[in-house]
Design a protein around this motif. Structure first.
Motif, PDB file in Angstrom:
ATOM      1  N   PHE A  37      45.363  72.632 -38.978  1.00 28.26           N
ATOM      2  CA  PHE A  37      45.450  72.397 -37.532  1.00 28.26           C
ATOM      3  C   PHE A  37      44.642  73.442 -36.770  1.00 28.26           C
ATOM      4  N   TYR A  38      44.819  74.710 -37.117  1.00 29.31           N
ATOM      5  CA  TYR A  38      44.107  75.765 -36.396  1.00 29.31           C
ATOM      6  C   TYR A  38      42.626  75.796 -36.763  1.00 29.31           C
ATOM      7  N   ARG A  39      42.303  75.550 -38.007  1.00 37.06           N
ATOM      8  CA  ARG A  39      40.896  75.528 -38.403  1.00 37.06           C
ATOM      9  C   ARG A  39      40.139  74.464 -37.612  1.00 37.06           C
ATOM     10  N   LYS A  40      40.756  73.286 -37.463  1.00 33.98           N
ATOM     11  CA  LYS A  40      40.126  72.211 -36.696  1.00 33.98           C
ATOM     12  C   LYS A  40      39.995  72.604 -35.232  1.00 33.98           C
ATOM     13  N   LYS A  41      41.037  73.210 -34.664  1.00 42.71           N
ATOM     14  CA  LYS A  41      41.006  73.631 -33.263  1.00 42.71           C
ATOM     15  C   LYS A  41      39.885  74.648 -33.026  1.00 42.71           C
ATOM     16  N   PHE A  42      39.792  75.644 -33.916  1.00 43.05           N
ATOM     17  CA  PHE A  42      38.771  76.677 -33.776  1.00 43.05           C
ATOM     18  C   PHE A  42      37.379  76.067 -33.858  1.00 43.05           C
ATOM     19  N   GLY A  59      42.760  84.861 -24.403  1.00 39.33           N
ATOM     20  CA  GLY A  59      42.600  83.624 -23.647  1.00 39.33           C
ATOM     21  C   GLY A  59      41.579  82.664 -24.238  1.00 39.33           C
ATOM     22  N   LYS A  60      40.767  83.138 -25.187  1.00 36.44           N
ATOM     23  CA  LYS A  60      39.801  82.254 -25.846  1.00 36.44           C
ATOM     24  C   LYS A  60      40.478  81.327 -26.845  1.00 36.44           C
ATOM     25  N   LEU A  61      41.700  81.685 -27.243  1.00 34.60           N
ATOM     26  CA  LEU A  61      42.386  80.924 -28.290  1.00 34.60           C
ATOM     27  C   LEU A  61      43.098  79.713 -27.716  1.00 34.60           C
ATOM     28  N   PRO A  62      43.283  78.668 -28.531  1.00 35.98           N
ATOM     29  CA  PRO A  62      43.984  77.469 -28.053  1.00 35.98           C
ATOM     30  C   PRO A  62      45.482  77.719 -27.928  1.00 35.98           C
ATOM     31  N   PHE A  63      46.118  76.951 -27.059  1.00 34.72           N
ATOM     32  CA  PHE A  63      47.573  76.950 -26.988  1.00 34.72           C
ATOM     33  C   PHE A  63      48.131  76.115 -28.144  1.00 34.72           C
ATOM     34  N   THR A  64      49.373  76.410 -28.513  1.00 37.98           N
ATOM     35  CA  THR A  64      50.138  75.573 -29.436  1.00 37.98           C
ATOM     36  C   THR A  64      51.369  75.098 -28.681  1.00 37.98           C
ATOM     37  N   VAL A  65      51.707  73.817 -28.812  1.00 43.51           N
ATOM     38  CA  VAL A  65      52.877  73.262 -28.137  1.00 43.51           C
ATOM     39  C   VAL A  65      53.796  72.616 -29.173  1.00 43.51           C
ATOM     40  N   LYS A  66      55.013  72.356 -28.755  1.00 40.17           N
ATOM     41  CA  LYS A  66      56.010  71.825 -29.688  1.00 40.17           C
ATOM     42  C   LYS A  66      55.543  70.520 -30.325  1.00 40.17           C
ATOM     43  N   ASP A  67      54.840  69.696 -29.571  1.00 41.43           N
ATOM     44  CA  ASP A  67      54.398  68.411 -30.114  1.00 41.43           C
ATOM     45  C   ASP A  67      53.429  68.594 -31.282  1.00 41.43           C
ATOM     46  N   ASP A  68      52.699  69.699 -31.294  1.00 39.51           N
ATOM     47  CA  ASP A  68      51.812  69.976 -32.428  1.00 39.51           C
ATOM     48  C   ASP A  68      52.625  70.137 -33.711  1.00 39.51           C
ATOM     49  N   LEU A  69      53.784  70.788 -33.603  1.00 38.77           N
ATOM     50  CA  LEU A  69      54.647  70.967 -34.770  1.00 38.77           C
ATOM     51  C   LEU A  69      55.261  69.638 -35.199  1.00 38.77           C
ATOM     52  N   ARG A  70      55.610  68.805 -34.214  1.00 43.04           N
ATOM     53  CA  ARG A  70      56.174  67.495 -34.558  1.00 43.04           C
ATOM     54  C   ARG A  70      55.156  66.637 -35.301  1.00 43.04           C
ATOM     55  N   LYS A  71      53.908  66.677 -34.842  1.00 40.09           N
ATOM     56  CA  LYS A  71      52.869  65.877 -35.476  1.00 40.09           C
ATOM     57  C   LYS A  71      52.556  66.371 -36.884  1.00 40.09           C
ATOM     58  N   ALA A  72      52.817  67.654 -37.133  1.00 39.64           N
ATOM     59  CA  ALA A  72      52.546  68.230 -38.456  1.00 39.64           C
ATOM     60  C   ALA A  72      53.735  68.097 -39.398  1.00 39.64           C
ATOM     61  N   LEU A 293      55.066  80.483 -41.035  1.00 35.09           N
ATOM     62  CA  LEU A 293      54.674  79.641 -39.907  1.00 35.09           C
ATOM     63  C   LEU A 293      54.135  80.518 -38.779  1.00 35.09           C
ATOM     64  N   PRO A 294      52.908  81.013 -38.926  1.00 30.23           N
ATOM     65  CA  PRO A 294      52.308  81.773 -37.826  1.00 30.23           C
ATOM     66  C   PRO A 294      51.939  80.833 -36.688  1.00 30.23           C
ATOM     67  N   LEU A 295      52.162  81.265 -35.466  1.00 30.68           N
ATOM     68  CA  LEU A 295      51.852  80.431 -34.309  1.00 30.68           C
ATOM     69  C   LEU A 295      51.005  81.211 -33.314  1.00 30.68           C
ATOM     70  N   LEU A 296      49.979  80.560 -32.807  1.00 24.35           N
ATOM     71  CA  LEU A 296      49.075  81.170 -31.837  1.00 24.35           C
ATOM     72  C   LEU A 296      49.348  80.618 -30.444  1.00 24.35           C
ATOM     73  N   ARG A 297      49.615  81.511 -29.519  1.00 23.76           N
ATOM     74  CA  ARG A 297      49.787  81.164 -28.099  1.00 23.76           C
ATOM     75  C   ARG A 297      50.739  79.971 -27.927  1.00 23.76           C
ATOM     76  N   TYR A 298      51.925  80.137 -28.461  1.00 23.86           N
ATOM     77  CA  TYR A 298      52.918  79.068 -28.392  1.00 23.86           C
ATOM     78  C   TYR A 298      53.539  79.023 -27.004  1.00 23.86           C
ATOM     79  N   ARG A 299      53.480  77.860 -26.363  1.00 20.42           N
ATOM     80  CA  ARG A 299      54.019  77.682 -25.018  1.00 20.42           C
ATOM     81  C   ARG A 299      55.525  77.428 -25.118  1.00 20.42           C
TER      82      ARG A 299
END
Length: 434
Positions: A37-42, A59-72, A293-299
């Protein structure tokens, strides 16, 4: 005042920021290498872990949201093979796929340490008896606090949820000194004590460690006055680690964030733009030490503000203001933003209203209607009708003043509204079923 980990909880902020940067860069490399997921985002954003050279680059990094975890679901966000995961927790999944969280042995060790920190900060020692009235299951709440208490050396009573009268019996017989549960359930315990003729002063309770739901200062006062304890707040999210992200010390001037493990930001919940310390906004967390489960910029969707000044307790970590509302539990009624915590705060300022309420929102024709059911004390409910009507009008007036819209109030007798042993349900929005 006792501090569990002197090195990290009192670290100079320049040294802390350097530690955060080093751990962030290691986390970025782990995410890029091991999480598709993160490799694709980057790759889509045209960035690499090497582009993050300072914390200001976050701030250059993407946000992660709960729906991302649900989809995974279930294991798509894990950064290690399943054989390295020794514990799995998940959410209830009531709104779709649950979010699944995996812990390595190191993750569990860190989790225990983080809970030991905030428990020590409110005075818990090896001499305490901790009664944990959270559910022991896929929910993360009970386990982190259990592990933290055992690490300190305290005695743990894992009563789990339910059977409030038995909870009180154990509390008295086993000489419980610290209660762990949701703030709303602590009031259910207080209410049951009163019904059973049990004097809270007859127990050994001295402190409550409450979390898992937003609660107001008024509710804190209510809990303390009815249970004769010091009520403290702690904060965590299942997706991040569970309880242990932050917790109050005895100064109770904000919740100390374990910044050696979590990098916290405040953003504008609408635009995503960064906001400086001191300004209110949505809390965003990046994990710095999580392996499973590392998470980047989790909202988080939790609204708070940060204070980076050292605390009187001696800790230098940033403090977050207690979370009283979320960006996603907001109701829009006739064009006005309404938060349940606003309603709670108003009700608790009116003498005679109990801290148990239910907000019902419906649409009649094209018009939104809001009704608030409020429990009142037995004495008031049995009083003259004129006095009940006067109380109802007063609450309606106070709600209109604080919310900016009118709401119909229905006074109900004590024990009418459903009690919860976990997170209490405060809102029924019938419009969602349309």
């Amino acid at each position: 005042m006792a501090i569990w980990n002197q090195e990290y909880e009192t670290m100079e902020r320049d040294d802390l920021r350097q530690l955060q940067l080093e751990r962030l860069q290691a986390t970025l490399n782990r995410c890029y290498k091991s999480v598709a997921f993160y490799r694709k985002k980057f790759d889509e954003m045209g960035i690499s872990p090497d582009d993050i050279q300072c914390l200001d680059d976050l701030g250059k990094l993407p946000f992660t949201v709960k729906d991302d975890l649900r989809k995974a679901y279930p294991y798509g966000m894990f950064a290690v093979p399943l054989r390295e995961i020794v514990r799995i927790h998940s959410s209830s999944g009531t709104t779709g796929h649950p979010t699944v969280v995996g812990y390595t042995r190191n993750d569990l060790a860190h989790w225990s340490e983080l809970c030991a920190r905030f428990m020590t900060a409110v005075g818990i020692t090896r001499d305490d008896v901790i009664q944990i009235a959270f559910g022991y299951g896929l929910f993360t709440g009970a386990f982190g606090l259990h592990q933290g208490a055992e690490l300190i050396g305290a005695s743990v009573i894992p009563t789990s949820v339910g059977n409030t009268k038995r909870q009180i019996l154990i509390m008295r017989d086993y000489k419980t000194s610290a209660l762990v549960c949701t703030p709303s359930y602590s009031l259910t315990i207080a209410e049951t004590m009163e019904d059973s003729g049990v004097d809270p002063k007859s127990t050994n309770l001295k402190v409550g460690l409450f979390g898992s739901e937003p609660w107001s200062e008024k509710m804190r006062e209510e809990i303390e006055s009815r249970l004769y304890i010091k009520a403290t707040d702690n904060y965590g999210l299942s997706e991040i680690i569970g309880p242990g992200v932050s917790g109050e010390c005895l100064e109770r001037s904000g919740l100390h964030i374990s910044e050696d493990h979590f990098l916290a930001e405040i953003i504008d919940p609408e635009t995503g733009a960064a906001r400086p310390p001191g300004e209110e906004g949505e809390l965003v967390i990046t994990t710095l030490t999580k392996e499973g489960l590392p998470l980047l910029r989790y909202r988080t969707r939790d609204i708070t503000r940060l204070d980076c000044e050292p605390c009187k307790c001696g800790r230098t970590t940033a403090r977050m203001e207690r979370v009283r509302r979320r960006s996603d539990d907001m109701l829009i009624v006739r064009g006005v933003n309404v938060y349940p915590q606003q309603v709670e705060h108003t009700l608790l300022s009116v003498e005679g209203a109990m801290p148990h309420y239910l907000i019902i929102v419906d649409r009649v024709g094209s018009m939104d209607q809001m009704e608030v059911w409020v429990e009142v004390s037995e004495v008031i409910f049995q009083d003259e009708m004129s006095k009940l009507n006067a109380l109802q009008r007063k609450i309606e007036s106070e709600l209109a003043s604080s919310l900016g819209i009118s709401a119909k109030v229905k006074l109900v007798e004590p024990r009418t509204l459903e009690r919860s042993e976990g997170k209490v349900k405060r809102v029924i929005d019938k419009r969602k079923s349309e």
